[in-house]
Design a protein around this motif. Structure first.
Motif, short mmCIF file in Angstrom:
data_model
loop_
_atom_site.label_atom_id
_atom_site.label_comp_id
_atom_site.label_asym_id
_atom_site.label_seq_id
_atom_site.Cartn_x
_atom_site.Cartn_y
_atom_site.Cartn_z
N ALA A 104 0.99 -1.51 -0.17
CA ALA A 104 -0.13 0.00 0.01
C ALA A 104 1.18 1.49 -0.29
N GLN A 105 0.46 2.71 -0.50
CA GLN A 105 1.38 3.19 -0.61
C GLN A 105 1.78 4.68 0.39
N ASN A 106 3.03 4.57 1.06
CA ASN A 106 3.22 4.51 2.10
C ASN A 106 2.96 4.11 3.25
N TRP A 107 3.30 2.59 3.35
CA TRP A 107 3.26 1.03 3.75
C TRP A 107 3.53 0.72 3.79
N GLY A 108 4.71 0.67 3.25
CA GLY A 108 6.22 -0.31 2.36
C GLY A 108 6.77 -0.52 4.51
N PRO A 109 8.03 -1.32 4.24
CA PRO A 109 8.32 -2.31 4.61
C PRO A 109 9.31 -1.27 5.84
N GLY A 110 8.88 -1.93 6.91
CA GLY A 110 9.79 -1.15 8.24
C GLY A 110 8.11 0.10 8.81
N THR A 111 6.94 -0.18 8.19
CA THR A 111 6.19 0.36 8.89
C THR A 111 4.95 0.38 10.03
N GLY A 112 5.77 -1.46 10.02
CA GLY A 112 4.53 -2.07 11.24
C GLY A 112 4.02 -1.89 11.91
N PRO A 113 4.98 -0.75 12.90
CA PRO A 113 4.02 0.05 14.01
C PRO A 113 3.29 0.66 13.81
N GLU A 114 3.23 1.67 12.81
CA GLU A 114 3.01 2.75 12.83
C GLU A 114 1.52 2.42 12.15
N ILE A 115 1.26 1.49 11.24
CA ILE A 115 0.43 1.41 10.61
C ILE A 115 -0.39 0.61 12.14
N GLY A 116 -0.25 -0.51 12.72
CA GLY A 116 -0.65 -0.63 14.08
C GLY A 116 -2.02 0.24 15.29
N TYR A 117 -1.36 1.63 14.66
CA TYR A 117 -2.06 2.80 15.42
C TYR A 117 -3.06 3.56 14.50
N THR A 118 -3.45 2.60 13.34
CA THR A 118 -4.68 2.83 12.62
C THR A 118 -5.79 1.87 12.65
N PRO A 119 -6.68 1.78 12.52
CA PRO A 119 -7.76 1.16 12.56
C PRO A 119 -7.42 -0.57 11.86
N VAL A 120 -6.53 -0.79 10.89
CA VAL A 120 -5.86 -2.02 10.34
C VAL A 120 -5.23 -2.50 11.77
N GLY A 121 -5.06 -2.42 12.05
CA GLY A 121 -4.47 -2.72 13.94
C GLY A 121 -3.25 -3.08 14.23
N GLY A 122 -2.42 -3.53 15.30
CA GLY A 122 -1.38 -4.32 15.73
C GLY A 122 -0.90 -5.20 15.56
N ASP A 123 -2.22 -6.22 15.53
CA ASP A 123 -2.17 -7.67 15.24
C ASP A 123 -1.75 -7.73 13.89
N ASP A 124 -0.90 -8.64 13.73
CA ASP A 124 -0.81 -9.58 12.11
C ASP A 124 -1.72 -10.09 11.48
N PHE A 125 -1.94 -9.79 10.60
CA PHE A 125 -3.16 -10.77 9.46
C PHE A 125 -2.75 -11.43 9.06
N THR A 126 -3.64 -12.45 7.91
CA THR A 126 -3.48 -12.67 6.87
C THR A 126 -5.10 -12.93 6.01
N GLU A 127 -5.81 -12.24 4.99
CA GLU A 127 -6.82 -11.55 4.81
C GLU A 127 -6.97 -12.50 3.45
N TYR A 128 -8.57 -13.54 3.01
CA TYR A 128 -7.89 -13.95 1.83
C TYR A 128 -8.93 -13.06 0.88
N ILE A 129 -9.07 -12.79 -0.14
CA ILE A 129 -9.55 -12.05 -0.97
C ILE A 129 -10.57 -12.81 -2.18
N ASP A 130 -10.88 -13.44 -2.10
CA ASP A 130 -11.70 -13.88 -3.92
C ASP A 130 -11.41 -13.26 -4.93
N LEU A 131 -11.02 -13.27 -5.59
CA LEU A 131 -10.69 -12.26 -6.85
C LEU A 131 -11.69 -12.89 -7.72
N THR A 132 -12.58 -13.93 -7.54
CA THR A 132 -14.25 -14.83 -8.70
C THR A 132 -15.00 -14.23 -7.74
#
Length: 149
Positions: A76-104
């Motif tokens: 995502a724009q402006n959310w590359g490597p090294g931004t994990g801690p900062e994005i944790g303070y947004t609505p995305v949240g602090g926990d690591d996750f994977t979400e599958y998004i069906d392309l079909t």
């Protein structure tokens, strides 16, 4: 906590989508109660930044000469490597996750998500994830007002 928009450049996402759509096998989020077949999907990840990758197998490599190397991803724009801690303070949240998004999946009047990505990629467009606590929506724009070329 409000909402945050994550902007993904479709010129970076499109090759990932093509890989997922053309792969003969796919990974699936491990759910012991789900015995449905795996489908072509984007995997949205939040760890060290936030990014998308293909669930196709064999995986799409960032460097094909390095078979044990990293997968090709689109950050995502402006959310590359090294931004994990900062994005944790947004609505995305602090926990690591994977979400599958069906392309079909049908998303707008019969258009599949993969078709919309292809359409907007031809315009050098963007896919936007609008994220709130526990939910997100996907939309598309032909240009990014936040982009500085």
């Amino acid at each position: 906590m409000g909402l945050i928009e994550l902007w993904f450049r479709l010129s970076e996402v499109a090759p990932i989508v093509e890989h997922a759509m053309s792969a003969s096998e796919h990974t699936k989020y491990p759910d012991p109660n789900d015995d449905s077949p795996a489908v072509p999907s984007l995997i949205w990840v939040k760890d060290d930044g936030t990014y998308l990758l293909s669930n196709g197998r064999p995986r799409l490599l960032a460097d094909p000469t390095q078979p044990e190397g990293k997968a090709q991803v689109a950050y995502a724009q402006n959310w590359g490597p090294g931004t994990g801690p900062e994005i944790g303070y947004t609505p995305v949240g602090g926990d690591d996750f994977t979400e599958y998004i069906d392309l079909t999946q049908d998303v707008y009047s019969g258009d599949r998500l993969s078709d919309l990505i292809r359409k907007y990629a031809e315009l050098d467009g963007w896919m936007i994830f609008t994220v709130g606590p526990g939910q997100f929506d996907i939309s598309f724009e032909p240009s990014n007002p936040n982009s500085y070329r």
